[in-house]
Design an enzyme around this catalytic site. Structure first.
Site, PDB file in Angstrom:
ATOM      1  N   GLU A  50     -67.451 -33.158 -47.620  1.00  0.00           N
ATOM      2  CA  GLU A  50     -66.675 -34.329 -48.018  1.00  0.00           C
ATOM      3  C   GLU A  50     -67.237 -34.967 -49.284  1.00  0.00           C
ATOM      4  O   GLU A  50     -66.486 -35.367 -50.180  1.00  0.00           O
ATOM      5  CB  GLU A  50     -66.635 -35.357 -46.878  1.00  0.00           C
ATOM      6  CG  GLU A  50     -65.778 -34.960 -45.705  1.00  0.00           C
ATOM      7  CD  GLU A  50     -64.315 -34.816 -46.052  1.00  0.00           C
ATOM      8  OE1 GLU A  50     -63.822 -35.539 -46.945  1.00  0.00           O
ATOM      9  OE2 GLU A  50     -63.639 -33.976 -45.426  1.00  0.00           O
ATOM     10  N   TYR A 135     -63.183 -43.861 -46.080  1.00  0.00           N
ATOM     11  CA  TYR A 135     -62.522 -42.553 -46.119  1.00  0.00           C
ATOM     12  C   TYR A 135     -63.444 -41.455 -45.583  1.00  0.00           C
ATOM     13  O   TYR A 135     -63.070 -40.682 -44.696  1.00  0.00           O
ATOM     14  CB  TYR A 135     -62.080 -42.215 -47.542  1.00  0.00           C
ATOM     15  CG  TYR A 135     -61.536 -40.809 -47.660  1.00  0.00           C
ATOM     16  CD1 TYR A 135     -60.189 -40.558 -47.424  1.00  0.00           C
ATOM     17  CD2 TYR A 135     -62.377 -39.744 -47.957  1.00  0.00           C
ATOM     18  CE1 TYR A 135     -59.690 -39.262 -47.493  1.00  0.00           C
ATOM     19  CE2 TYR A 135     -61.897 -38.446 -48.032  1.00  0.00           C
ATOM     20  CZ  TYR A 135     -60.547 -38.214 -47.804  1.00  0.00           C
ATOM     21  OH  TYR A 135     -60.065 -36.928 -47.851  1.00  0.00           O
ATOM     22  N   ASP A 153     -55.811 -39.485 -48.190  1.00  0.00           N
ATOM     23  CA  ASP A 153     -56.199 -39.086 -49.536  1.00  0.00           C
ATOM     24  C   ASP A 153     -54.958 -38.969 -50.404  1.00  0.00           C
ATOM     25  O   ASP A 153     -53.845 -39.339 -50.001  1.00  0.00           O
ATOM     26  CB  ASP A 153     -57.007 -37.785 -49.508  1.00  0.00           C
ATOM     27  CG  ASP A 153     -56.182 -36.570 -49.100  1.00  0.00           C
ATOM     28  OD1 ASP A 153     -54.998 -36.730 -48.728  1.00  0.00           O
ATOM     29  OD2 ASP A 153     -56.730 -35.439 -49.146  1.00  0.00           O
TER      30      ASP A 153
END
Length: 306
Positions: A50, A135, A153
């Site tokens: 990520e 996020y 996203d």
């Protein structure tokens, strides 16, 4: 008929949400792109992927991800690593802002020192780790522990905007994405939504070619209007300030401490102490890197931070 409260008018009343969910998950499970981070539930490996994926093309991420895990296969080995080596890896693989490497290294240290090497599982706890915002916390909680919230996203925003006519508003995207998320299924659902945006609903839509499962409900498909939310264009990497910052770190890593006038020409061939790309420009780069805790410098010399 299952409806989502307070959806925009074009997104709500005529949508059978349960059928919409079923169609998307079935489409995803029939066939989807294979990435190594989709083959694991290890929170460390998912966090690495990520952080690497932020504003970086997935093709470059996949190679770097494998190399990174060969060097530091678990959170303990990363926590024990020299930060300069981690930042140097980031620079060598052109993974963007070096402070991401610094924060990832610090987060590994937190997991080892504060959590006895076991990752926290909730999005709220994950946000206590350095560099982990909402996020990334949702993504790690979803893909590692299947208990995250909606991951929103650029791809997901594009899907919601086109398919369900959700207004171009972060609050609206978050609201609808959260309402769509099936309880207890964040891993497969978030992967499926991101896949839909990446494969079928990209900048150039591939509705038929990718057999988009939402064509029946899609506002854009019905109207032919495939405009997408405004997304800031990422500046070119070549010649950018972040490329130059990376060169500074890499050069100091390779050569050790250097005087400013020895360092400058190694960063730009047109370096001249009193020129446009001279000492003032170079000390600006060094000041940014010093703020991130990556280098130390004075009027004469620059070096990697201890």
């Amino acid at each position: 008929m299952s409806e989502v409260d307070d959806w925009p008018a074009n997104a709500g009343g005529d949508v059978d949400v349960e059928l919409l969910r079923e169609q998307l998950v079935a489409w995803y499970e029939r066939d989807h792109r294979s990435f190594p981070w989709r083959e694991t539930t290890d929170p460390y490996r998912i966090l690495v992927s990520e952080v690497m994926s932020q504003q970086t093309q997935l093709g470059r991420v996949e190679s770097a991800y494998r190399d990174f895990l060969e060097e530091w296969p678990d959170v303990e080995s990363l926590a024990a690593a020299d930060r300069a080596d981690v930042v140097g890896f980031w620079t060598d693989h052109a993974l963007g802002y070096n402070n991401r490497a610094k924060y990832l290294h610090q987060a590994a240290g937190q997991v080892v020192d504060e959590y006895d090497g076991t990752f926290p599982e909730s999005p709220a706890e994950l946000q206590e780790l350095m560099g982990v915002g909402p996020y990334t916390a949702n993504a790690v909680a979803s893909f590692a522990f299947n208990n995250g919230g909606a991951v929103v996203d650029t791809n997901v925003k594009r899907v919601l905007y086109r398919a369900l006519d959700v207004p171009d508003s972060d609050d609206a995207f978050e609201q609808v994405a959260t309402e769509l998320l099936p309880g207890g299924e964040s891993r497969v659902w978030n992967n499926a939504m991101m896949e839909l945006g990446g494969v079928a609903c990209g900048k150039t839509p591939a509705c038929e070619e990718a057999a988009c499962p939402w064509r029946e409900w899609c506002h854009a498909y019905q109207t032919g209007d495939f405009t997408a939310p405004d997304v800031p264009n990422q500046p070119d990497f070549e010649g950018s300030r972040r490329q130059m910052r990376g060169r500074v770190v890499r050069t100091l890593r390779q050569h050790g401490p250097l005087t400013l006038d020895d360092l400058g020409p190694r960063i730009r061939v047109d370096y001249a102490p009193d020129g446009e790309y001279g000492r003032e420009w170079l000390t600006g780069l060094l000041a940014d890197l010093a703020d991130d805790g990556l280098v130390e410098y004075d009027d004469e010399e620059a070096r990697l931070a201890a």
